[in-house]
Design a protein around this motif. Sequence first.
Motif, mmCIF file in Angstrom:
data_model
loop_
_atom_site.group_PDB
_atom_site.id
_atom_site.type_symbol
_atom_site.label_atom_id
_atom_site.label_comp_id
_atom_site.label_asym_id
_atom_site.label_seq_id
_atom_site.Cartn_x
_atom_site.Cartn_y
_atom_site.Cartn_z
ATOM 1 N N ILE A 112 -14.507 -13.428 -5.316
ATOM 2 C CA ILE A 112 -13.206 -13.034 -4.770
ATOM 3 C C ILE A 112 -12.160 -13.416 -5.814
ATOM 4 N N PHE A 113 -11.200 -12.531 -6.028
ATOM 5 C CA PHE A 113 -10.148 -12.809 -7.003
ATOM 6 C C PHE A 113 -8.781 -12.834 -6.319
ATOM 7 N N ALA A 114 -7.795 -13.293 -7.054
ATOM 8 C CA ALA A 114 -6.393 -13.227 -6.635
ATOM 9 C C ALA A 114 -5.561 -12.930 -7.872
ATOM 10 N N ILE A 115 -4.508 -12.159 -7.692
ATOM 11 C CA ILE A 115 -3.595 -11.866 -8.792
ATOM 12 C C ILE A 115 -2.168 -12.123 -8.330
ATOM 13 N N THR A 116 -1.337 -12.433 -9.287
ATOM 14 C CA THR A 116 0.086 -12.591 -9.013
ATOM 15 C C THR A 116 0.840 -12.448 -10.326
ATOM 16 N N PHE A 117 2.141 -12.358 -10.213
ATOM 17 C CA PHE A 117 2.976 -12.346 -11.405
ATOM 18 C C PHE A 117 2.868 -13.705 -12.096
ATOM 19 N N GLU A 118 2.931 -13.669 -13.405
ATOM 20 C CA GLU A 118 2.866 -14.901 -14.184
ATOM 21 C C GLU A 118 3.966 -15.884 -13.761
ATOM 22 N N SER A 119 5.091 -15.360 -13.334
ATOM 23 C CA SER A 119 6.218 -16.213 -12.934
ATOM 24 C C SER A 119 6.105 -16.756 -11.507
ATOM 25 N N ASN A 120 5.110 -16.307 -10.738
ATOM 26 C CA ASN A 120 4.970 -16.758 -9.349
ATOM 27 C C ASN A 120 4.129 -18.035 -9.313
ATOM 28 N N LEU A 121 4.767 -19.131 -9.659
ATOM 29 C CA LEU A 121 4.063 -20.409 -9.751
ATOM 30 C C LEU A 121 3.621 -20.925 -8.389
ATOM 31 N N SER A 122 4.345 -20.576 -7.325
ATOM 32 C CA SER A 122 3.949 -21.011 -5.987
ATOM 33 C C SER A 122 2.608 -20.397 -5.596
ATOM 34 N N SER A 123 2.428 -19.100 -5.832
ATOM 35 C CA SER A 123 1.147 -18.475 -5.517
ATOM 36 C C SER A 123 0.040 -19.004 -6.411
ATOM 37 N N GLN A 124 0.349 -19.262 -7.673
ATOM 38 C CA GLN A 124 -0.669 -19.836 -8.551
ATOM 39 C C GLN A 124 -1.093 -21.221 -8.067
ATOM 40 N N ALA A 125 -0.166 -21.978 -7.516
ATOM 41 C CA ALA A 125 -0.515 -23.299 -6.980
ATOM 42 C C ALA A 125 -1.473 -23.160 -5.795
ATOM 43 N N VAL A 126 -1.243 -22.161 -4.941
ATOM 44 C CA VAL A 126 -2.160 -21.915 -3.822
ATOM 45 C C VAL A 126 -3.531 -21.538 -4.369
ATOM 46 N N MET A 127 -3.566 -20.662 -5.358
ATOM 47 C CA MET A 127 -4.837 -20.233 -5.947
ATOM 48 C C MET A 127 -5.636 -21.434 -6.445
ATOM 49 N N LYS A 128 -4.965 -22.345 -7.116
ATOM 50 C CA LYS A 128 -5.643 -23.544 -7.619
ATOM 51 C C LYS A 128 -6.087 -24.443 -6.472
ATOM 52 N N ARG A 129 -5.247 -24.577 -5.446
ATOM 53 C CA ARG A 129 -5.597 -25.422 -4.295
ATOM 54 C C ARG A 129 -6.849 -24.930 -3.578
ATOM 55 N N ILE A 130 -7.040 -23.607 -3.542
ATOM 56 C CA ILE A 130 -8.201 -23.071 -2.826
ATOM 57 C C ILE A 130 -9.424 -22.923 -3.741
ATOM 58 N N GLY A 131 -9.322 -23.428 -4.971
ATOM 59 C CA GLY A 131 -10.475 -23.491 -5.850
ATOM 60 C C GLY A 131 -10.636 -22.361 -6.835
ATOM 61 N N LEU A 132 -9.666 -21.452 -6.919
ATOM 62 C CA LEU A 132 -9.762 -20.360 -7.879
ATOM 63 C C LEU A 132 -9.406 -20.866 -9.274
ATOM 64 N N THR A 133 -9.969 -20.212 -10.281
ATOM 65 C CA THR A 133 -9.762 -20.590 -11.677
ATOM 66 C C THR A 133 -9.100 -19.433 -12.418
ATOM 67 N N TYR A 134 -8.115 -19.767 -13.248
ATOM 68 C CA TYR A 134 -7.479 -18.747 -14.085
ATOM 69 C C TYR A 134 -8.509 -18.175 -15.048
ATOM 70 N N ARG A 135 -8.521 -16.833 -15.168
ATOM 71 C CA ARG A 135 -9.461 -16.175 -16.071
ATOM 72 C C ARG A 135 -8.783 -15.340 -17.157
ATOM 73 N N LYS A 136 -7.722 -14.591 -16.773
ATOM 74 C CA LYS A 136 -7.170 -13.636 -17.741
ATOM 75 C C LYS A 136 -5.861 -13.053 -17.233
ATOM 76 N N ARG A 137 -5.231 -12.292 -18.121
ATOM 77 C CA ARG A 137 -4.082 -11.462 -17.751
ATOM 78 C C ARG A 137 -4.590 -10.046 -17.563
ATOM 79 N N VAL A 138 -3.984 -9.319 -16.620
ATOM 80 C CA VAL A 138 -4.394 -7.935 -16.373
ATOM 81 C C VAL A 138 -3.154 -7.067 -16.174
#
Length: 182
Positions: A129-155
């Motif tokens: 399962i993946f998640a995407i967001t704008f690079e500037s959306n740090l709040s969503s990135q924090a949620v992604m990290k909290r739920i165990g997702l790992t940054y992989r790339k820009r798309v």
Amino acid sequence: MTILRTERLALRPLLPDDAEDYATMRFHPEVAKWLPPAPGKQEEGDLVATARATIDRFAASWQERRLAPWGIFLDAKLIGHGGLNYVPEFDAVEVLWALHPEAWGQGYATEVAEAALNYGFGALDLGSIFAITFESNLSSQAVMKRIGLTYRKRVDYKGFTDIVWFDIDRAAYAERTSAAAR
């Protein structure tokens, strides 16, 4: 269509009667700036019609794939949408969330995303399962990290080039949930 309950929230498929409340949340300026434009006309008078069309697309996805974003309800009030969504551009399933600004900062996004991952890896037996967001959306990135997702790339996605991709596979999710249970 699947209905879930978390500690504080009810997650259920959106219904046509939810369209007005959904439009209020989805097209709130502070929410809309983080989301790609919804298909259809988005002029002021057409927002509820656009919301209905989105709800119809979600219903079709529930029928076809057994997944789509749920409406997020707190004490029977619609506060957002979240869950799983098949993205044909990537031929993959994403976990997503969008909440009315009055619901920000309460941990609801994490709660919904955790329930969605559990449903996706459990009931649907997804491989990743993946998640995407704008690079500037740090709040969503924090949620992604909290739920165990790992940054992989820009798309690139729907004409946007500043999108970051996070993901987790079933094995990593299983390890994470078993470690949390210990």
